[in-house]
Every structure is written in structure tokens, then in C-alpha cells.
Design an enzyme around this catalytic site. Structure first.
Site, PDB file in Angstrom:
ATOM      1  N   GLY A  75      -7.689  -3.118  -1.227  1.00 41.23           N
ATOM      2  CA  GLY A  75      -8.272  -4.484  -1.142  1.00 41.23           C
ATOM      3  C   GLY A  75      -8.483  -4.777  -2.689  1.00 41.23           C
ATOM      4  O   GLY A  75      -9.038  -5.775  -3.031  1.00 41.23           O
ATOM      5  N   SER A  76      -8.021  -4.120  -3.758  1.00 45.38           N
ATOM      6  CA  SER A  76      -8.163  -4.661  -5.050  1.00 45.38           C
ATOM      7  C   SER A  76      -7.672  -5.846  -5.346  1.00 45.38           C
ATOM      8  O   SER A  76      -8.224  -6.807  -5.869  1.00 45.38           O
ATOM      9  CB  SER A  76      -7.486  -3.572  -6.170  1.00 45.38           C
ATOM     10  OG  SER A  76      -6.341  -3.668  -6.101  1.00 45.38           O
ATOM     11  N   ASN A  77      -6.321  -6.457  -4.753  1.00 44.66           N
ATOM     12  CA  ASN A  77      -5.990  -7.831  -4.693  1.00 44.66           C
ATOM     13  C   ASN A  77      -6.864  -8.734  -4.101  1.00 44.66           C
ATOM     14  O   ASN A  77      -7.034  -9.806  -4.804  1.00 44.66           O
ATOM     15  CB  ASN A  77      -4.611  -7.859  -4.310  1.00 44.66           C
ATOM     16  CG  ASN A  77      -3.553  -7.305  -5.512  1.00 44.66           C
ATOM     17  OD1 ASN A  77      -3.269  -7.948  -6.351  1.00 44.66           O
ATOM     18  ND2 ASN A  77      -3.082  -6.053  -5.137  1.00 44.66           N
ATOM     19  N   LYS A 100       4.910   0.442  23.669  1.00 44.10           N
ATOM     20  CA  LYS A 100       5.466   0.174  22.386  1.00 44.10           C
ATOM     21  C   LYS A 100       4.358  -0.830  21.599  1.00 44.10           C
ATOM     22  O   LYS A 100       3.510  -1.244  22.415  1.00 44.10           O
ATOM     23  CB  LYS A 100       6.648  -0.859  22.664  1.00 44.10           C
ATOM     24  CG  LYS A 100       7.708  -0.162  22.930  1.00 44.10           C
ATOM     25  CD  LYS A 100       9.070  -0.902  22.732  1.00 44.10           C
ATOM     26  CE  LYS A 100      10.276  -0.527  23.253  1.00 44.10           C
ATOM     27  NZ  LYS A 100      11.007  -1.402  24.070  1.00 44.10           N
ATOM     28  N   MET A 141       0.428  -3.911   5.200  1.00 41.52           N
ATOM     29  CA  MET A 141       1.391  -2.843   5.511  1.00 41.52           C
ATOM     30  C   MET A 141       2.065  -2.994   6.992  1.00 41.52           C
ATOM     31  O   MET A 141       2.437  -2.125   7.824  1.00 41.52           O
ATOM     32  CB  MET A 141       0.972  -1.442   5.437  1.00 41.52           C
ATOM     33  CG  MET A 141       0.219  -1.140   3.901  1.00 41.52           C
ATOM     34  SD  MET A 141       1.388  -1.689   2.677  1.00 41.52           S
ATOM     35  CE  MET A 141       2.492  -0.261   2.681  1.00 41.52           C
ATOM     36  N   ARG A 142       2.387  -4.435   7.139  1.00 41.00           N
ATOM     37  CA  ARG A 142       3.062  -4.528   8.558  1.00 41.00           C
ATOM     38  C   ARG A 142       4.154  -5.423   8.389  1.00 41.00           C
ATOM     39  O   ARG A 142       3.992  -6.458   7.692  1.00 41.00           O
ATOM     40  CB  ARG A 142       1.946  -5.458   9.645  1.00 41.00           C
ATOM     41  CG  ARG A 142       0.760  -4.519   9.917  1.00 41.00           C
ATOM     42  CD  ARG A 142       1.058  -3.615  11.265  1.00 41.00           C
ATOM     43  NE  ARG A 142      -0.205  -2.799  11.302  1.00 41.00           N
ATOM     44  CZ  ARG A 142      -0.008  -1.787  12.282  1.00 41.00           C
ATOM     45  NH1 ARG A 142       0.888  -1.657  12.862  1.00 41.00           N
ATOM     46  NH2 ARG A 142      -1.292  -1.084  12.520  1.00 41.00           N
ATOM     47  N   LEU A 143       5.177  -5.462   9.191  1.00 40.68           N
ATOM     48  CA  LEU A 143       6.242  -6.315   9.131  1.00 40.68           C
ATOM     49  C   LEU A 143       5.817  -7.214  10.241  1.00 40.68           C
ATOM     50  O   LEU A 143       5.704  -7.003  11.184  1.00 40.68           O
ATOM     51  CB  LEU A 143       7.554  -5.837   9.429  1.00 40.68           C
ATOM     52  CG  LEU A 143       8.764  -6.785   9.467  1.00 40.68           C
ATOM     53  CD1 LEU A 143       8.910  -7.486   8.036  1.00 40.68           C
ATOM     54  CD2 LEU A 143       9.928  -6.072   9.992  1.00 40.68           C
ATOM     55  N   ASN A 185       3.148 -13.396   0.119  1.00 40.81           N
ATOM     56  CA  ASN A 185       3.058 -12.135  -0.279  1.00 40.81           C
ATOM     57  C   ASN A 185       3.122 -11.839  -1.760  1.00 40.81           C
ATOM     58  O   ASN A 185       3.546 -12.522  -2.650  1.00 40.81           O
ATOM     59  CB  ASN A 185       3.947 -11.171   0.552  1.00 40.81           C
ATOM     60  CG  ASN A 185       3.561  -9.728   0.483  1.00 40.81           C
ATOM     61  OD1 ASN A 185       2.687  -9.211   0.714  1.00 40.81           O
ATOM     62  ND2 ASN A 185       4.923  -8.898   0.506  1.00 40.81           N
ATOM     63  N   HIS A 237       4.242  -8.219  -4.385  1.00 43.51           N
ATOM     64  CA  HIS A 237       5.101  -7.079  -4.132  1.00 43.51           C
ATOM     65  C   HIS A 237       5.295  -6.660  -5.415  1.00 43.51           C
ATOM     66  O   HIS A 237       5.308  -7.264  -6.482  1.00 43.51           O
ATOM     67  CB  HIS A 237       6.522  -7.406  -3.616  1.00 43.51           C
ATOM     68  CG  HIS A 237       7.340  -6.412  -3.430  1.00 43.51           C
ATOM     69  ND1 HIS A 237       7.188  -5.450  -2.433  1.00 43.51           N
ATOM     70  CD2 HIS A 237       8.367  -5.714  -4.105  1.00 43.51           C
ATOM     71  CE1 HIS A 237       7.990  -4.369  -2.565  1.00 43.51           C
ATOM     72  NE2 HIS A 237       8.813  -4.483  -3.775  1.00 43.51           N
TER      73      HIS A 237
HETATM   74  C1  GRF Z   1      -0.184  -3.817  -4.071  1.00 41.68           C
HETATM   75  O1  GRF Z   1       0.469  -3.159  -5.222  1.00 41.68           O
HETATM   76  C2  GRF Z   1       0.600  -4.897  -3.505  1.00 41.68           C
HETATM   77  O2  GRF Z   1       1.495  -5.430  -4.168  1.00 41.68           O
HETATM   78  C3  GRF Z   1       1.318  -4.072  -2.196  1.00 41.68           C
HETATM   79  O3  GRF Z   1       0.207  -3.156  -1.804  1.00 41.68           O
HETATM   80  C4  GRF Z   1      -0.681  -3.023  -3.031  1.00 41.68           C
HETATM   81  C5  GRF Z   1      -2.227  -3.318  -2.458  1.00 41.68           C
HETATM   82  O4  GRF Z   1      -3.021  -3.034  -3.183  1.00 41.68           O
HETATM   83  N1  GRF Z   1       1.848  -5.027  -1.530  1.00 41.68           N
HETATM   84  P1  GRF Z   1      -4.785  -3.250  -2.823  1.00 41.68           P
HETATM   85  O5  GRF Z   1      -4.921  -2.844  -1.482  1.00 41.68           O
HETATM   86  O6  GRF Z   1      -4.610  -4.822  -3.157  1.00 41.68           O
HETATM   87  O7  GRF Z   1      -5.472  -2.663  -3.865  1.00 41.68           O
END
Ligand code: GRF
Length: 194
Positions: free
Chosen positions: A12-14, A62, A90-92, A107, A109
Site C-alpha cells: 500500500g505504498s501507493n 471455483k 492483484m486481481r483481474l 490503475n 503499472h
Molecule cells: C506497484 O508497483 C504498482 O505499480 C503495482 O503493484 C505495486 C504496488 O505497490 N501494480 P504498493 O502496494 O503500492 O506498495
């Protein structure tokens, strides 16, 4: 003031950079799919409400993504969210969820899309011969990192750059770019009254 939710699975750093970097808007909810993930601890420290939305198996054995995402949508609606911000989720997502939030779902990336989509964006771009590395904010569609690009930040790869330095730099770029883009999009969404 616009209201947004962050969806995260891990550290969750973002999420934290977003909360600190969007003073004109409110992070109304942190939603996570993994119990005990550090993003929940960050939410507690930052005073942001959080909810765990576990993805469980259905009667057929499932993974029942639709039930989890109906639950998630209910929480997002209850918190009057204008924008849904994926940050290491981390889910589609199901086509149903993507349709519900079309034009309000973004999102980040850690690579220069459309190159190196998927869960290993940093490894793949590091292993490539690409002269530049960078990060991308994009709209989310039904594919894996295939939605329309919104903005990128990039830097030239120098011969002495290590993998560790590259990763640190990429995360710094993310933490600077994402709050800026979220602020801009919310300014527009709020002005449009959507
Ligand atoms: C980030 O690098 C983001 O681009 C990717 O997953 C990572 C998540 O990092 N999708 P954080 O949990 O925000 O630290």
C-alpha cells in the site's frame, strides 16, 4: 472535493502516497482482498476507513469473483466514491465490475505500457533492452493492463544503474505521478458533476 477509493492487495505504498498527495480530495475507502496485508495498517494510521473483500470459492469450487465484486461495489456506492483507484490490486476484475465503473476506474503499472503488461512489469522491463524505464497510469478495461493510457513518467537507463536503484526510482515516480493524475481526474469528474 471528490471522493475516491483505493483497491490494494499488499504493502500500500501507493495508497499512502495518494492519501498524502491529494489534499483537495478525499480517500473515502481502502478496500483490500488479503487479510493482514500492510495496506490495512496504513489505512488505520492514516485514518482512512477500510474494508476486507475476500475472494472466496463458490459451490462449484471455483473462485467466485462476481460475488466478491458485487460486495465491493456495494461498499464503493455506500462511500459515494467518484473514482476507483487500483494500486497493487492483484486481481483481474470481472467484465461486470469493469462495466459498472467504466470511465471511473484506473490503475498504475510499473512499466511503460503497452510494453511489459502483467504481474512482473519491473522484472520484464529490467530484463528487456528498452532504453527507458517508467510507469503508466491507465484506464482499466477487461484485459490485463490493456486499457487506454492516461499518463506516463519515464527515465533513461544508464549503464551503471542497478536493479535495486531502478526499482526505487520506479516507485518514486509512481508516488509522484499517481496523486497528480488522481487530482486532475477528480477535478474534472467533480466539475462535470458525475
Ligand atoms: C506497484 O508497483 C504498482 O505499480 C503495482 O503493484 C505495486 C504496488 O505497490 N501494480 P504498493 O502496494 O503500492 O506498495
Amino acid at each position: 472535493m471528490g471522493r475516491y477509493a483505493v483497491l490494494a492487495s499488499g504493502s500500500g505504498s501507493n495508497f499512502e502516497a495518494l492519501v498524502q498527495g491529494t489534499p483537495d480530495h478525499e480517500c473515502a475507502l481502502l478496500a483490500g482482498d488479503r487479510e493482514g496485508a500492510f495496506c490495512f495498517e496504513r489505512a488505520r494510521r492514516l485514518g482512512v476507513p477500510s474494508v476486507l473483500v475476500p475472494y472466496r470459492k463458490g459451490l462449484d469450487g471455483k473462485l467466485d469473483r462476481l460475488s466478491a465484486e458485487k460486495d465491493l461495489t456495494r461498499h464503493l456506492v455506500e462511500h459515494h466514491v467518484d473514482l476507483v483507484v487500483l494500486a497493487g490490486f492483484m486481481r483481474l476484475l470481472t467484465p461486470w465490475f469493469v462495466r459498472q465503473w467504466k470511465g471511473r476506474l484506473i490503475n498504475i503499472h510499473p512499466a511503460l505500457l503497452p510494453r511489459h503488461p502483467g504481474a512482473h512489469g519491473i522484472d520484464d522491463s529490467w530484463a528487456s533492452q528498452d532504453p527507458e524505464l517508467g510507469v503508466t497510469v491507465h484506464w482499466v478495461d477487461e484485459g490485463m493492463d490493456t486499457g487506454e493510457l492516461i499518463e506516463q513518467s519515464r527515465f533513461l537507463r544508464t549503464p551503471d544503474l542497478t536493479r535495486e536503484q531502478a526499482e526505487e526510482h520506479l516507485h518514486r515516480l509512481e508516488h509522484e505521478l499517481y496523486p497528480r493524475v488522481v487530482t486532475r481526474l477528480l477535478n474534472t469528474l467533480v466539475t462535470q458533476g458525475t
